[in-house]
Structures are given as C-alpha cells and as structure tokens.
Design a protein around this motif. Structure first.
Motif, PDB file in Angstrom:
ATOM      1  N   ALA A  30       0.921  -1.155  -0.093  1.00 39.45           N
ATOM      2  CA  ALA A  30       0.011   0.022   0.147  1.00 39.45           C
ATOM      3  C   ALA A  30       0.960   1.193  -0.043  1.00 39.45           C
ATOM      4  O   ALA A  30       0.403   2.305  -0.579  1.00 39.45           O
ATOM      5  CB  ALA A  30      -1.046  -0.069   1.196  1.00 39.45           C
ATOM      6  N   ALA A  31       1.940   1.333   0.630  1.00 37.00           N
ATOM      7  CA  ALA A  31       3.116   2.417   0.882  1.00 37.00           C
ATOM      8  C   ALA A  31       3.441   2.604  -0.650  1.00 37.00           C
ATOM      9  O   ALA A  31       3.655   3.677  -1.128  1.00 37.00           O
ATOM     10  CB  ALA A  31       3.991   2.146   1.538  1.00 37.00           C
ATOM     11  N   LYS A  32       3.750   1.622  -1.320  1.00 38.55           N
ATOM     12  CA  LYS A  32       4.181   1.839  -2.817  1.00 38.55           C
ATOM     13  C   LYS A  32       3.092   2.458  -3.514  1.00 38.55           C
ATOM     14  O   LYS A  32       3.539   3.226  -4.327  1.00 38.55           O
ATOM     15  CB  LYS A  32       4.577   0.299  -3.306  1.00 38.55           C
ATOM     16  CG  LYS A  32       5.037   0.309  -4.789  1.00 38.55           C
ATOM     17  CD  LYS A  32       6.483   1.057  -4.842  1.00 38.55           C
ATOM     18  CE  LYS A  32       7.132   0.882  -6.098  1.00 38.55           C
ATOM     19  NZ  LYS A  32       6.377   1.405  -7.349  1.00 38.55           N
ATOM     20  N   LYS A  33       1.785   2.041  -3.630  1.00 33.91           N
ATOM     21  CA  LYS A  33       0.824   2.920  -4.214  1.00 33.91           C
ATOM     22  C   LYS A  33       0.785   4.313  -3.888  1.00 33.91           C
ATOM     23  O   LYS A  33       0.498   5.143  -4.524  1.00 33.91           O
ATOM     24  CB  LYS A  33      -0.437   2.149  -3.934  1.00 33.91           C
ATOM     25  CG  LYS A  33      -0.543   0.771  -4.372  1.00 33.91           C
ATOM     26  CD  LYS A  33      -1.792   0.110  -4.054  1.00 33.91           C
ATOM     27  CE  LYS A  33      -2.029  -1.457  -4.848  1.00 33.91           C
ATOM     28  NZ  LYS A  33      -3.376  -1.691  -4.285  1.00 33.91           N
ATOM     29  N   VAL A  34       1.254   4.494  -2.456  1.00 32.56           N
ATOM     30  CA  VAL A  34       0.934   5.893  -1.958  1.00 32.56           C
ATOM     31  C   VAL A  34       2.159   6.908  -2.753  1.00 32.56           C
ATOM     32  O   VAL A  34       2.057   7.954  -3.121  1.00 32.56           O
ATOM     33  CB  VAL A  34       0.975   6.224  -0.536  1.00 32.56           C
ATOM     34  CG1 VAL A  34       1.354   7.419   0.079  1.00 32.56           C
ATOM     35  CG2 VAL A  34      -0.262   5.582   0.139  1.00 32.56           C
ATOM     36  N   TRP A  35       3.388   6.204  -2.922  1.00 33.26           N
ATOM     37  CA  TRP A  35       4.641   6.752  -3.304  1.00 33.26           C
ATOM     38  C   TRP A  35       4.206   7.057  -4.645  1.00 33.26           C
ATOM     39  O   TRP A  35       4.456   8.134  -5.332  1.00 33.26           O
ATOM     40  CB  TRP A  35       5.845   5.944  -3.153  1.00 33.26           C
ATOM     41  CG  TRP A  35       7.105   6.566  -4.003  1.00 33.26           C
ATOM     42  CD1 TRP A  35       7.208   5.877  -5.152  1.00 33.26           C
ATOM     43  CD2 TRP A  35       7.889   7.380  -3.702  1.00 33.26           C
ATOM     44  NE1 TRP A  35       8.327   6.838  -5.539  1.00 33.26           N
ATOM     45  CE2 TRP A  35       8.718   7.669  -4.674  1.00 33.26           C
ATOM     46  CE3 TRP A  35       7.988   8.429  -2.516  1.00 33.26           C
ATOM     47  CZ2 TRP A  35       9.833   8.606  -4.649  1.00 33.26           C
ATOM     48  CZ3 TRP A  35       8.958   9.407  -2.355  1.00 33.26           C
ATOM     49  CH2 TRP A  35       9.856   9.395  -3.539  1.00 33.26           C
ATOM     50  N   GLU A  95      19.342   4.750  -0.721  1.00 29.89           N
ATOM     51  CA  GLU A  95      19.682   3.503  -1.309  1.00 29.89           C
ATOM     52  C   GLU A  95      18.427   2.678  -0.901  1.00 29.89           C
ATOM     53  O   GLU A  95      18.089   1.711  -1.788  1.00 29.89           O
ATOM     54  CB  GLU A  95      20.841   2.882  -0.737  1.00 29.89           C
ATOM     55  CG  GLU A  95      22.097   3.214  -0.917  1.00 29.89           C
ATOM     56  CD  GLU A  95      23.542   2.950  -0.430  1.00 29.89           C
ATOM     57  OE1 GLU A  95      23.119   2.085   0.698  1.00 29.89           O
ATOM     58  OE2 GLU A  95      24.807   3.233  -0.624  1.00 29.89           O
ATOM     59  N   GLY A  96      17.705   3.019   0.119  1.00 26.01           N
ATOM     60  CA  GLY A  96      16.624   2.155   0.071  1.00 26.01           C
ATOM     61  C   GLY A  96      15.390   2.458  -0.731  1.00 26.01           C
ATOM     62  O   GLY A  96      14.621   1.520  -1.120  1.00 26.01           O
ATOM     63  N   MET A  97      15.268   3.792  -1.165  1.00 21.01           N
ATOM     64  CA  MET A  97      14.287   4.315  -1.782  1.00 21.01           C
ATOM     65  C   MET A  97      14.674   3.792  -3.525  1.00 21.01           C
ATOM     66  O   MET A  97      13.740   3.336  -4.199  1.00 21.01           O
ATOM     67  CB  MET A  97      14.194   5.805  -1.905  1.00 21.01           C
ATOM     68  CG  MET A  97      13.781   6.230  -0.790  1.00 21.01           C
ATOM     69  SD  MET A  97      12.078   5.746  -0.457  1.00 21.01           S
ATOM     70  CE  MET A  97      11.291   6.621  -1.588  1.00 21.01           C
ATOM     71  N   TYR A 128      13.668   4.823  -6.908  1.00 21.94           N
ATOM     72  CA  TYR A 128      13.749   6.100  -7.205  1.00 21.94           C
ATOM     73  C   TYR A 128      14.846   6.892  -8.046  1.00 21.94           C
ATOM     74  O   TYR A 128      14.725   7.960  -8.619  1.00 21.94           O
ATOM     75  CB  TYR A 128      13.957   6.810  -5.759  1.00 21.94           C
ATOM     76  CG  TYR A 128      13.868   8.204  -5.561  1.00 21.94           C
ATOM     77  CD1 TYR A 128      12.873   8.895  -6.005  1.00 21.94           C
ATOM     78  CD2 TYR A 128      14.662   8.722  -4.645  1.00 21.94           C
ATOM     79  CE1 TYR A 128      12.791  10.431  -5.946  1.00 21.94           C
ATOM     80  CE2 TYR A 128      14.644  10.377  -4.416  1.00 21.94           C
ATOM     81  CZ  TYR A 128      13.622  10.992  -5.166  1.00 21.94           C
ATOM     82  OH  TYR A 128      13.605  12.241  -5.066  1.00 21.94           O
ATOM     83  N   ASP A 129      15.920   5.797  -7.924  1.00 22.00           N
ATOM     84  CA  ASP A 129      16.850   6.243  -9.188  1.00 22.00           C
ATOM     85  C   ASP A 129      16.587   6.499 -10.598  1.00 22.00           C
ATOM     86  O   ASP A 129      17.158   7.026 -11.366  1.00 22.00           O
ATOM     87  CB  ASP A 129      18.121   5.453  -8.994  1.00 22.00           C
ATOM     88  CG  ASP A 129      17.754   3.774  -9.287  1.00 22.00           C
ATOM     89  OD1 ASP A 129      16.617   3.525  -9.385  1.00 22.00           O
ATOM     90  OD2 ASP A 129      18.815   3.137  -9.755  1.00 22.00           O
ATOM     91  N   ASN A 130      15.289   6.135 -10.854  1.00 17.54           N
ATOM     92  CA  ASN A 130      14.651   6.585 -12.276  1.00 17.54           C
ATOM     93  C   ASN A 130      14.492   7.659 -12.514  1.00 17.54           C
ATOM     94  O   ASN A 130      14.481   8.513 -13.734  1.00 17.54           O
ATOM     95  CB  ASN A 130      13.456   5.718 -12.649  1.00 17.54           C
ATOM     96  CG  ASN A 130      13.454   4.315 -12.673  1.00 17.54           C
ATOM     97  OD1 ASN A 130      14.573   3.765 -12.870  1.00 17.54           O
ATOM     98  ND2 ASN A 130      12.541   3.443 -12.400  1.00 17.54           N
ATOM     99  N   ASP A 131      14.365   8.705 -11.317  1.00 15.43           N
ATOM    100  CA  ASP A 131      14.051  10.022 -11.365  1.00 15.43           C
ATOM    101  C   ASP A 131      15.156  10.845 -10.515  1.00 15.43           C
ATOM    102  O   ASP A 131      15.206  12.049 -10.825  1.00 15.43           O
ATOM    103  CB  ASP A 131      12.627  10.194 -10.635  1.00 15.43           C
ATOM    104  CG  ASP A 131      11.488   9.704 -11.391  1.00 15.43           C
ATOM    105  OD1 ASP A 131      11.550  10.028 -12.460  1.00 15.43           O
ATOM    106  OD2 ASP A 131      10.488   9.192 -10.634  1.00 15.43           O
TER     107      ASP A 131
END
Length: 446
Positions: free
Chosen positions: A98-103, A148-150, A156-159
């Motif tokens: 669910a947290a991934k959907k929020v992100w 690193e966690g993100m 997150y490194d895509n952006d």
C-alpha cells in the motif's frame, strides 16, 4: 493565532507583489444549490472543483478570505515527490504494498501539476529540479541509507541521482552541505500565481467561486432530505449533495463547529520566508547551477530556491525556514532569516532583503496527510504538513474519484491512523514547543 499576527504575515509577500491579475469573485449573497460545495479556495479545494466538474458535477467553492490567501499563496513553492513523513511511516501504518501505491500517487501528483499548468496556460514559472542535501557526515550517511533504500524498494533512481561529497559543490556552491541527491522530476513554481491560475481555470469550466464567504454553519437535512447538506454563510447559503472541507488549518478557526474532531489532529506551525533584491543571473547560476529548489534534511529545515528570471527581471533568492510552533512570530525575523541565508551562501552577505512574509501550515502527529470522511457525503482534506504544493492537487483528484464512486485510493490513505495532539486545548501548544526545542538541539548537535 491572532488575526493581527496572520495579517502581518501577509503584508510583505514577494508572491503578492509579483502576482498575476487578481480575480474579482464576488461574495455569496443568495441561496443557491450545487451537487458539491467545496469549502476552501486553495490548491486542494480548487483541484477538487476541477476534477468534479470534469466528471459532470456542479460545484460551488466558498473561500473565507480570497483565493490563495492561506498556505497555497504563501509557501516555498517546492513541488516534491513523497510525503512530509518518510515512507517508513507509511509502510508501518498500511504495509509495504500500500505504501508503494502511495509513493506512486505522489509521483502522479507532480505530473498533475504540469498537466494543469499546460491545460490552463498558467504563468507560474514552473521549473524542474530539486536538491535534497545533508549538513554533515552523520546526516549524510543517513541520507545515503535512505536513498539506497528508496532506490532498491521504490526505484527512485529512475528520477533521481546521488551526489557524492566530492561533487556537492558542483551542484550547490555552499560550505554548509556534505552530500545530497538531485531529483529531476520534482521542482518549483510561483505558488500564488499557480493558485490563481487554478481558480481561473476552474471558473472557466463552470465552478462558481465566492470569496469573502466564510461558512458559519453546516447541517444535514432532516427526514426525506437527510442526504442533503446545508452550508450557511453570513449573507447566503448553499444546498449540496456533497461537501469537501479543504480549509486545512484555517477551517477550525473560520468555522470551528464544522468538524471539531478534525481540529484536534492538526497543529498550526508558522514558517517564514524572505526574498532578496534582484541578483545577477550569473551569480544565481553559480550558486545553484541546476536552478533547482533545495531543502536540507534537518527536522527543523531550511528550504530555498531562486525566483524566475527574464529579460524584465533578475532572479531573487527566496529563502525559507525558522519555524514557530507557538503561533508567535519570532522576533527580529528578517535579520534572523537573512543570517540563515548568509550562513548558507556567504556570497549573499551584502544582498538586501526586500520581502519578509510567512504563514501557517497544518501538521499531523506523524506528518502523514489526513484524508477521509466525517459523514458518507462529507469529505475532508488536511494535514499536508508543509509538503502540499503537489499533494494537494492529488488530494482533490482522490476526493473527486470517491464522490464519483471510486473511493479505493482515498480510502487507502484514510487507513493511516491519526492521533490527537496531547495536552488538550490549553497544553498541547506548550508541549509541542518543548518537543521542537529538543529537535532543534538535536539538529545542532548533528
């Protein structure tokens, strides 16, 4: 907070001085009907109005002061991925999936800003790029761990890209910062002009907007009309099937009886901004070559950026920080804010400050947003916790989806539990002030 305090914080704003044409929306002076009544003429309320009209609803917007008067017209102008709290808070509250959907929704919020700027041709100096920076090696290690966690769990490194200590001065010419990251998808804008543009766009597609029309009472109908809500202003009323409360921290002040339980879950926090005299574009390009918005990782943080430059105007440093948890404006505000700016950029030591202003944001205990319902047809949006320039736009979209019968995304965020601030009405502000003194000390000690 007193009305005099709030008024003083609005009187010397660079945003107001550089605003586009101000709207002339009238005061509500009649009894009208609509499918939806939105209370609040800021980012969240106007976003909800736009999304609802796109879905075929008739919408009335009631603003107590004028469009963009609150946080939507006085903030730092930074549009940033994520929430005010860390993803770990969301993961613990509702689980990783669910947290991934929020992100992902927070990324959608960034795109939504750009879509609306393009759709309504809003002149708000929208600029790409955001720098997150640490102030020392200890905080830098924590920032690297977070990044690193993100990257591992949220891609997150895509952006974004990591910036090592040896390279940080190439990104920001300041002695304060140790390392950081650059997010190309986040950015910054002129918030008041963006808000005015949303209002103009909403009005153009059919929203009826009223200024100087604070809601003084709200009640459900009786008997066969029990699903109708009646909202009363000083000189008019609205009969609606649905209500969206989007006044954020100003709602309890303007209309304390509308949703008294909600007021206990948010606290007003003052934040303050200065804008310098114009500086040369070459100096601005040297200080922040990417022209990104910047925010440090302290709990009591500083945030800053340059205003837009053109052939008619050179850029100004817009520097924010120095929060107040007591609702009292700090003494010697301009001088103290200027000192913070010079600590970051000694190159601006002799640069004059021409504007000083501030406002209040609504924070929650966990700094996660607080969205939901207080009745099946009465929705609320609050608790953006200083991270709402983009997220408010998404919030308006989520509540419109819910009213149209697709409530899954709003309900996902509504699963996040929120607690009242401790201490009751008399003691919760002193308790929060003491707590923030601890965090300020922790920031200084590293």
């Amino acid at each position: 907070m007193s009305a005099a305090t709030e008024l003083k914080l609005t009187q010397n704003s660079y945003y107001a001085a550089s605003a586009n044409e101000l709207p002339t929306y009238s005061k509500l002076e009649s009894n009208i009907e609509a499918d939806v009544c939105v209370v609040g003429g800021g980012f969240a309320g106007l976003s909800a109005a736009i999304e609802l009209i796109d879905r075929g609803y008739s919408v009335v917007v009631l603003e107590a002061k004028h469009i963009g008067w609150g946080a939507s017209g006085r903030n730092g102008g930074q549009i940033i991925a994520g929430l005010a709290c860390e993803q770990e808070v969301i993961e613990k509250a509702i689980g990783f999936d669910a947290a991934k959907k929020v992100w992902d929704m927070s990324i959608e919020a960034l795109d939504l800003v750009r879509e609306r700027v393009k759709r309504f041709d809003i002149k708000c100096d929208l600029t790409d790029g955001f720098l997150g920076v640490s102030v020392n090696a200890k905080k830098g290690a924590y920032l690297r761990q977070w990044y690193e966690g993100m990257t591992k769990h949220y891609q997150y490194d895509n952006d974004a890209q990591w910036i090592e200590p040896k390279d940080i001065r190439h990104w920001i010419d300041s002695p304060r910062y140790f390392n950081g990251y650059f997010d190309k998808r986040s950015g910054h804008l002129h918030p008041l002009n963006y808000c005015l543009g949303l209002a103009k766009g909403a009005s153009r597609i059919g929203a009826r907007i009223y200024q100087r029309s604070p809601v003084i009472a709200m009640q459900h109908g009786k008997s066969i009309d029990s699903e109708t809500v009646y909202l009363q202003t000083e000189t008019g009323s609205v009969k609606a099937k649905y209500v969206v409360l989007a006044g954020n921290m100003y709602l309890p002040e303007v209309a304390p009886k509308l949703a008294p339980t909600l007021a206990k879950r948010i606290m007003p926090v003052g934040t303050y901004i200065i804008a310098t005299e114009p500086i040369s574009p070459s100096l601005a390009a040297k200080l922040i070559p990417s022209n990104a918005a910047v925010c440090d990782t302290n709990f009591v943080l500083d945030y800053f950026r340059f205003s837009a430059s053109s052939t008619l105007a050179e850029p100004r440093m817009i520097y924010g920080g120095r929060v107040s948890y007591s609702a009292l404006t700090p003494p010697n505000l301009t001088a103290n804010m200027q000192a913070r700016m010079v600590e970051t950029f000694p190159q601006l030591k002799n640069t004059k400050v021409e504007y000083t202003w501030g406002g209040f944001v609504d924070i929650t205990m966990n700094r996660a947003p607080d969205f939901g319902r207080i009745a099946p047809n009465i929705f609320y949006l609050q608790g953006f916790s200083g991270h709402g320039v983009a997220l408010t736009g998404l919030a308006g979209k989520l509540v419109a989806e819910a009213i149209a019968g697709q409530a899954e995304r709003l309900d996902l965020l509504a699963q996040i539990k929120h607690h009242d601030f401790p201490g009751g009405k008399l003691l919760r502000t002193p308790a929060l002030v003491l707590g923030m003194l601890w965090y300020q000390l922790r920031d200084k000690l590293g």
